[in-house]
Design an enzyme around this catalytic site. Structure first.
Site, short mmCIF file in Angstrom:
data_model
loop_
_atom_site.label_atom_id
_atom_site.label_comp_id
_atom_site.label_asym_id
_atom_site.label_seq_id
_atom_site.Cartn_x
_atom_site.Cartn_y
_atom_site.Cartn_z
N ARG A 111 1.59 -10.25 7.22
CA ARG A 111 1.40 -9.06 6.40
C ARG A 111 2.59 -8.11 6.60
O ARG A 111 2.49 -7.07 7.26
CB ARG A 111 0.08 -8.36 6.76
CG ARG A 111 -1.15 -9.24 6.62
CD ARG A 111 -2.44 -8.47 6.90
NE ARG A 111 -2.43 -7.76 8.15
CZ ARG A 111 -2.81 -8.27 9.32
NH1 ARG A 111 -3.23 -9.53 9.40
NH2 ARG A 111 -2.78 -7.53 10.42
N LYS B 179 0.84 -1.20 0.00
CA LYS B 179 0.00 0.00 0.00
C LYS B 179 0.88 1.24 0.00
O LYS B 179 2.09 1.17 0.22
CB LYS B 179 -0.92 -0.02 1.23
CG LYS B 179 -0.18 -0.10 2.55
CD LYS B 179 -1.13 -0.22 3.72
CE LYS B 179 -0.35 -0.32 5.03
NZ LYS B 179 -1.22 -0.31 6.21
N TYR C 25 13.37 31.77 2.96
CA TYR C 25 12.12 32.35 3.44
C TYR C 25 12.23 32.74 4.91
O TYR C 25 12.84 32.03 5.72
CB TYR C 25 10.98 31.35 3.28
CG TYR C 25 10.47 31.24 1.86
CD1 TYR C 25 9.93 32.35 1.20
CD2 TYR C 25 10.54 30.03 1.18
CE1 TYR C 25 9.47 32.25 -0.10
CE2 TYR C 25 10.07 29.92 -0.12
CZ TYR C 25 9.53 31.03 -0.77
OH TYR C 25 9.08 30.93 -2.05
N ARG D 154 -10.43 0.00 15.42
CA ARG D 154 -10.39 0.82 14.22
C ARG D 154 -11.43 0.24 13.27
O ARG D 154 -12.60 0.55 13.38
CB ARG D 154 -8.96 0.81 13.65
CG ARG D 154 -8.67 1.88 12.62
CD ARG D 154 -7.20 1.96 12.27
NE ARG D 154 -6.67 0.70 11.78
CZ ARG D 154 -5.41 0.52 11.42
NH1 ARG D 154 -4.55 1.50 11.53
NH2 ARG D 154 -4.99 -0.64 10.95
N CYS E 104 12.12 24.80 1.13
CA CYS E 104 11.15 25.37 0.21
C CYS E 104 10.34 24.25 -0.46
O CYS E 104 10.63 23.08 -0.27
CB CYS E 104 11.85 26.20 -0.85
SG CYS E 104 12.98 27.45 -0.19
N MET E 105 9.35 24.64 -1.24
CA MET E 105 8.54 23.63 -1.92
C MET E 105 9.38 22.78 -2.88
O MET E 105 9.20 21.57 -2.97
CB MET E 105 7.41 24.31 -2.71
CG MET E 105 6.52 23.33 -3.44
SD MET E 105 5.16 24.11 -4.33
CE MET E 105 4.06 24.48 -2.98
N ASP E 106 10.34 23.42 -3.58
CA ASP E 106 11.07 22.73 -4.64
C ASP E 106 12.58 22.70 -4.44
O ASP E 106 13.28 22.01 -5.18
CB ASP E 106 10.79 23.41 -5.99
CG ASP E 106 9.31 23.63 -6.22
OD1 ASP E 106 8.55 22.65 -6.13
OD2 ASP E 106 8.91 24.79 -6.45
N HIS F 193 -5.68 -7.13 13.67
CA HIS F 193 -4.52 -6.24 13.66
C HIS F 193 -4.00 -6.08 15.08
O HIS F 193 -4.72 -5.58 15.96
CB HIS F 193 -4.90 -4.88 13.09
CG HIS F 193 -3.73 -4.01 12.75
ND1 HIS F 193 -3.35 -3.74 11.46
CD2 HIS F 193 -2.84 -3.37 13.56
CE1 HIS F 193 -2.28 -2.95 11.47
NE2 HIS F 193 -1.95 -2.73 12.73
#
Length: 370
Positions: A222, A41, A268, A135, A316-318, A163
């Site tokens: 699992r 997953k 920033y 859950r 930063c973002m990038d 679980h």
């Protein structure tokens, strides 16, 4: 695409030899009659679900678990063979997808089973039994409700599972809770079988269950984070995990070098101030790629040419700035290692997680598609 272009900015490297090693090491720990059901997953915890599942197929793995029907359908559409168990909720509108992709849906409770049944399509299902996680699942004491699931004529029950929620340690309290969960699960299954309900496969173990409590047994384990050669946290001391090898490395390019005079500020909110003449390396990776912003301002480090360099200012973002003053040979185009090895140094996913105040599962699974 030429390999150099795959490594132009920020990228993941996978050591498939480490994956094969981990599969062999984990199989050696399995209790008798138990097989691996790897958790792929969240894009195989950031490793690439299709790549990982195909390799596991080649290694003889024939059972997988995913979080959603769409994740399962992607695997099936990519040629992955074997049972694919959807662990989470599937909206009724996606029931035809379960059927087309030959997925096994988890039954959350009796009412959900009846909802699946009303779709009128033959479906394979496994029953989630809640033994203390609270859950998803039908509570283990609700035998009559569990028995109703077997009366749904369009559903074929292929197994049941629970679980374990306190299996990461072997402390006295956690050990008692874990074994109590295992007994509750086994009692529920035994009662169902006595009442004429067929429960072909049962499973309770995940990564830490196998590493710490293999005696609980079952038909599947699992395996999630352990498959990828990582533990959730650096403090998890699990002797049986010692042989596991990390599969993933995370790297980025040095895009540019900036020289700052003493007193100049960068980034920033001007969070970095040069206390001396400083060389900043600009890395082509940021929080949009999954690098946690909380590693800003020296909390996190990267490896440049086998040496550690602290993150400077805000991520930063990038892009990310790092202080490369102590590594003067750093040059544009160099590789920066954010998870993995460089020379004699290593930054593990656990190291990053600890610095970020989280677990390695989150760090890996949030790595961006870029």
């Amino acid at each position: 695409m030429d390999d150099c272009f795959r490594r132009d900015r920020a990228w993941i490297e996978l050591d498939m030899g480490a994956l094969r090693h981990n599969v062999a090491a984990l199989r050696a720990l399995l209790p008798p009659g138990c097989a691996l059901m790897p958790a792929v997953k969240a894009d195989a915890y950031g490793h690439g679900a299709v790549l990982i599942a195909r390799e596991l197929n080649r290694l003889g793995v024939r059972a997988f678990c995913v979080a959603s029907a769409r994740e399962g359908a992607q695997l099936r559409g990519s040629g992955v063979e074997g049972e694919i168990l959807v662990l989470g909720y599937t909206h009724p509108q996606l029931i035809p997808l379960l059927h087309r992709a030959r997925l096994t849906q988890t039954v959350l409770d009796a009412s959900y089973a009846e909802c699946l049944n009303r779709a009128g399509l033959p479906l394979e299902v496994q029953i989630k039994i809640d033994t203390g996680m609270h859950r998803l699942g039908e509570r283990w004491t609700q035998i009559d409700a569990l028995k109703r699931i077997f009366a749904c004529r369009n559903l074929r029950v292929t197994g049941a599972f629970t679980h374990l929620c306190a299996d990461e340690t072997t402390g006295e309290e956690d050990r008692a809770y874990t074994h109590a969960q295992a007994r509750a699960f086994q009692d529920a299954v035994a009662t169902l079988r006595k009442r004429g309900c067929q429960v072909p496969k049962v499973h309770a173990l995940a990564s830490y269950g196998l590493l710490n409590y293999p005696e609980i047994g079952g038909d599947y384990a699992r395996i999630g984070i352990a498959l990828y050669g990582v533990l959730s946290g650096a403090s998890n001391a699990v002797p049986r995990a010692a042989a596991l090898r990390p599969v993933l490395s995370l790297k980025a390019r040095v895009a540019q070098l900036q020289t700052l005079r003493p007193g100049e500020r960068a980034g920033y909110d001007l969070q970095f101030t040069a206390r001396r003449e400083t060389r900043l390396a600009v890395l082509s990776i940021g929080y949009a790629d999954g690098l946690p912003r909380c590693l800003s301002c020296g909390v996190g480090t990267v490896l440049l040419r086998g040496r550690r360099a602290p993150i400077a200012g805000r991520i930063c973002m990038d892009q990310t700035l790092v202080d490369a003053t102590e590594i003067p040979e750093t040059a544009p185009g160099d590789e920066a290692v954010l998870i993995g090895k460089s020379g004699a140094e290593e930054i593990t996913a656990c190291d990053v997680a600890e610095a970020a105040g989280t677990i390695s599962n989150e760090i890996l699974s949030r790595l961006g598609g870029r």
